[in-house]
Design a protein around this motif. Structure first.
Motif, PDB file in Angstrom:
ATOM      1  N   PHE A 113     -23.882  24.537 -31.260  1.00  0.00           N
ATOM      2  CA  PHE A 113     -22.719  24.826 -32.094  1.00  0.00           C
ATOM      3  C   PHE A 113     -23.126  25.488 -33.412  1.00  0.00           C
ATOM      4  CE2 PHE A 113     -20.590  21.153 -29.745  1.00  0.00           C
ATOM      5  CZ  PHE A 113     -19.917  22.007 -28.881  1.00  0.00           C
ATOM      6  N   HIS A 114     -24.211  25.027 -34.011  1.00  0.00           N
ATOM      7  CA  HIS A 114     -24.708  25.628 -35.262  1.00  0.00           C
ATOM      8  C   HIS A 114     -25.056  27.106 -35.029  1.00  0.00           C
ATOM      9  CE1 HIS A 114     -26.625  25.866 -39.166  1.00  0.00           C
ATOM     10  NE2 HIS A 114     -27.676  26.420 -38.566  1.00  0.00           N
ATOM     11  N   HIS A 115     -25.753  27.385 -33.940  1.00  0.00           N
ATOM     12  CA  HIS A 115     -26.126  28.759 -33.620  1.00  0.00           C
ATOM     13  C   HIS A 115     -24.882  29.633 -33.454  1.00  0.00           C
ATOM     14  CE1 HIS A 115     -28.010  32.187 -31.658  1.00  0.00           C
ATOM     15  NE2 HIS A 115     -27.119  32.046 -30.673  1.00  0.00           N
ATOM     16  N   VAL A 116     -23.944  29.180 -32.628  1.00  0.00           N
ATOM     17  CA  VAL A 116     -22.735  29.963 -32.350  1.00  0.00           C
ATOM     18  C   VAL A 116     -21.957  30.216 -33.635  1.00  0.00           C
ATOM     19  CG1 VAL A 116     -20.454  29.861 -31.229  1.00  0.00           C
ATOM     20  CG2 VAL A 116     -22.518  29.277 -29.929  1.00  0.00           C
ATOM     21  N   GLU A 117     -21.777  29.197 -34.450  1.00  0.00           N
ATOM     22  CA  GLU A 117     -20.982  29.334 -35.672  1.00  0.00           C
ATOM     23  C   GLU A 117     -21.617  30.264 -36.690  1.00  0.00           C
ATOM     24  OE1 GLU A 117     -20.532  25.203 -36.650  1.00  0.00           O
ATOM     25  OE2 GLU A 117     -18.648  25.062 -35.529  1.00  0.00           O
ATOM     26  N   ASN A 118     -22.894  30.527 -36.554  1.00  0.00           N
ATOM     27  CA  ASN A 118     -23.573  31.439 -37.471  1.00  0.00           C
ATOM     28  C   ASN A 118     -23.652  32.875 -36.958  1.00  0.00           C
ATOM     29  OD1 ASN A 118     -24.413  29.976 -39.918  1.00  0.00           O
ATOM     30  ND2 ASN A 118     -25.282  28.604 -38.406  1.00  0.00           N
ATOM     31  N   LEU A 119     -23.155  33.117 -35.761  1.00  0.00           N
ATOM     32  CA  LEU A 119     -23.108  34.480 -35.231  1.00  0.00           C
ATOM     33  C   LEU A 119     -21.968  35.245 -35.893  1.00  0.00           C
ATOM     34  CD1 LEU A 119     -23.486  33.775 -31.396  1.00  0.00           C
ATOM     35  CD2 LEU A 119     -25.209  34.786 -32.903  1.00  0.00           C
ATOM     36  N   GLN A 120     -22.256  36.424 -36.408  1.00  0.00           N
ATOM     37  CA  GLN A 120     -21.206  37.250 -37.012  1.00  0.00           C
ATOM     38  C   GLN A 120     -20.125  37.566 -35.986  1.00  0.00           C
ATOM     39  OE1 GLN A 120     -21.002  37.810 -40.221  1.00  0.00           O
ATOM     40  NE2 GLN A 120     -19.075  38.904 -39.989  1.00  0.00           N
ATOM     41  N   GLU A 121     -20.539  37.767 -34.721  1.00  0.00           N
ATOM     42  CA  GLU A 121     -19.592  38.070 -33.652  1.00  0.00           C
ATOM     43  C   GLU A 121     -18.609  36.920 -33.418  1.00  0.00           C
ATOM     44  OE1 GLU A 121     -23.513  40.135 -32.621  1.00  0.00           O
ATOM     45  OE2 GLU A 121     -22.910  38.162 -33.344  1.00  0.00           O
ATOM     46  N   PHE A 122     -19.016  35.702 -33.728  1.00  0.00           N
ATOM     47  CA  PHE A 122     -18.133  34.540 -33.602  1.00  0.00           C
ATOM     48  C   PHE A 122     -17.190  34.441 -34.802  1.00  0.00           C
ATOM     49  CE2 PHE A 122     -17.198  30.052 -34.455  1.00  0.00           C
ATOM     50  CZ  PHE A 122     -16.660  29.656 -33.245  1.00  0.00           C
ATOM     51  N   LYS A 123     -17.704  34.735 -35.962  1.00  0.00           N
ATOM     52  CA  LYS A 123     -16.921  34.585 -37.192  1.00  0.00           C
ATOM     53  C   LYS A 123     -15.738  35.547 -37.265  1.00  0.00           C
ATOM     54  CE  LYS A 123     -20.878  33.053 -39.908  1.00  0.00           C
ATOM     55  NZ  LYS A 123     -21.787  33.381 -41.010  1.00  0.00           N
ATOM     56  N   ILE A 124     -15.891  36.737 -36.719  1.00  0.00           N
ATOM     57  CA  ILE A 124     -14.825  37.745 -36.832  1.00  0.00           C
ATOM     58  C   ILE A 124     -13.547  37.295 -36.123  1.00  0.00           C
ATOM     59  CG2 ILE A 124     -14.156  40.104 -36.205  1.00  0.00           C
ATOM     60  CD1 ILE A 124     -17.130  40.872 -36.811  1.00  0.00           C
ATOM     61  N   PRO A 125     -13.572  37.024 -34.812  1.00  0.00           N
ATOM     62  CA  PRO A 125     -12.306  36.607 -34.175  1.00  0.00           C
ATOM     63  C   PRO A 125     -11.810  35.240 -34.647  1.00  0.00           C
ATOM     64  CG  PRO A 125     -14.115  36.566 -32.592  1.00  0.00           C
ATOM     65  CD  PRO A 125     -14.649  37.171 -33.839  1.00  0.00           C
ATOM     66  N   LEU A 126     -12.711  34.396 -35.125  1.00  0.00           N
ATOM     67  CA  LEU A 126     -12.320  33.072 -35.606  1.00  0.00           C
ATOM     68  C   LEU A 126     -11.310  33.176 -36.747  1.00  0.00           C
ATOM     69  CD1 LEU A 126     -13.115  30.070 -35.034  1.00  0.00           C
ATOM     70  CD2 LEU A 126     -14.679  30.270 -36.970  1.00  0.00           C
ATOM     71  N   ASN A 127     -11.358  34.276 -37.475  1.00  0.00           N
ATOM     72  CA  ASN A 127     -10.489  34.456 -38.641  1.00  0.00           C
ATOM     73  C   ASN A 127      -9.300  35.384 -38.393  1.00  0.00           C
ATOM     74  OD1 ASN A 127     -11.844  32.833 -40.715  1.00  0.00           O
ATOM     75  ND2 ASN A 127     -13.549  34.222 -40.315  1.00  0.00           N
ATOM     76  N   LEU A 128      -9.088  35.759 -37.134  1.00  0.00           N
ATOM     77  CA  LEU A 128      -7.965  36.635 -36.813  1.00  0.00           C
ATOM     78  C   LEU A 128      -6.819  35.844 -36.191  1.00  0.00           C
ATOM     79  CD1 LEU A 128      -9.954  39.621 -35.248  1.00  0.00           C
ATOM     80  CD2 LEU A 128      -9.076  39.419 -37.584  1.00  0.00           C
ATOM     81  N   LYS A 129      -5.689  36.511 -36.018  1.00  0.00           N
ATOM     82  CA  LYS A 129      -4.530  35.878 -35.391  1.00  0.00           C
ATOM     83  C   LYS A 129      -4.448  36.331 -33.943  1.00  0.00           C
ATOM     84  CE  LYS A 129       0.410  35.113 -35.898  1.00  0.00           C
ATOM     85  NZ  LYS A 129       0.350  33.895 -35.164  1.00  0.00           N
TER      86      LYS A 129
END
Length: 140
Positions: A113-129
Motif C-alpha cells: 500500500f505504501h508503494h502504490v500510494e507513492n506512485l504518481q500514476e496512483f495520485k492523479i486519478p485519486l484526486n479526480l471525479k
C-alpha cells in the motif's frame, strides 16, 4: 470471518452510499484487504489502471482488486476477483497512465500500500471525479 461468496456484499456494505469520495473508498478497500476471508492462504491484491474499451467505449479504469483462490476440499477449483473500479472519461493526462501492481511482489500489505500510494500514476486519478463506480465479483 467472511467467505469469498460474501465478499462483494460485505464490501458494498462497508462502502455504503458515499461512493464519490475515491480516497475514502480506497481507505475502506485497504481495511477490507486486511480482514481474513475463509480459506484464504495469501492476500492477493491488485491495483491497476489504464484506458481500455472493454465495453466498446474507451474509459479510464482505476481498479482496486482483491483476488481469491478457491479450493474444493484440498483441490484447486478456481479464482475470483472482487473489483472496486472507478471509471473516468479518458483525458490526455489519463491516457498516459498505466499501473499493474500486485501485493505478492512485496513483503507485506503495508509495504504494498505504501508503494502504490507513492506512485504518481496512483495520485492523479485519486484526486479526480469519477463518472461511475462499479463494485462486482467475477470468476476468472
Amino acid at each position: 470471518m467472511i467467505s469469498f461468496k460474501q465478499a462483494e456484499s460485505y464490501f458494498k456494505d462497508r462502502i455504503g452510499e458515499d461512493t464519490n469520495d475515491i480516497k475514502k473508498v480506497w481507505e475502506t478497500f485497504k481495511n477490507f484487504c486486511q480482514e481474513p476471508v475463509e480459506g484464504e492462504e495469501e492476500k492477493e491484491i491488485l491495483v491497476q489502471c489504464g484506458v481500455y474499451d472493454f465495453t466498446g467505449e474507451e474509459l479510464f479504469h482505476f481498479d482496486f482488486v482483491r483476488q481469491f483462490t478457491v479450493y474444493d476440499e484440498d483441490e484447486y477449483s478456481h479464482m475470483e476477483q472482487l473489483h472496486c473500479e472507478f471509471l473516468f472519461n479518458p483525458t490526455v493526462e489519463l491516457r498516459n497512465i498505466t499501473i499493474e501492481e500486485w501485493s505478492m511482489d512485496f513483503v507485506n500489505l503495508d509495504d504494498f500500500f505504501h508503494h502504490v500510494e507513492n506512485l504518481q500514476e496512483f495520485k492523479i486519478p485519486l484526486n479526480l471525479k469519477a463518472i461511475k463506480l462499479e463494485i462486482y465479483q467475477e470468476e476468472i
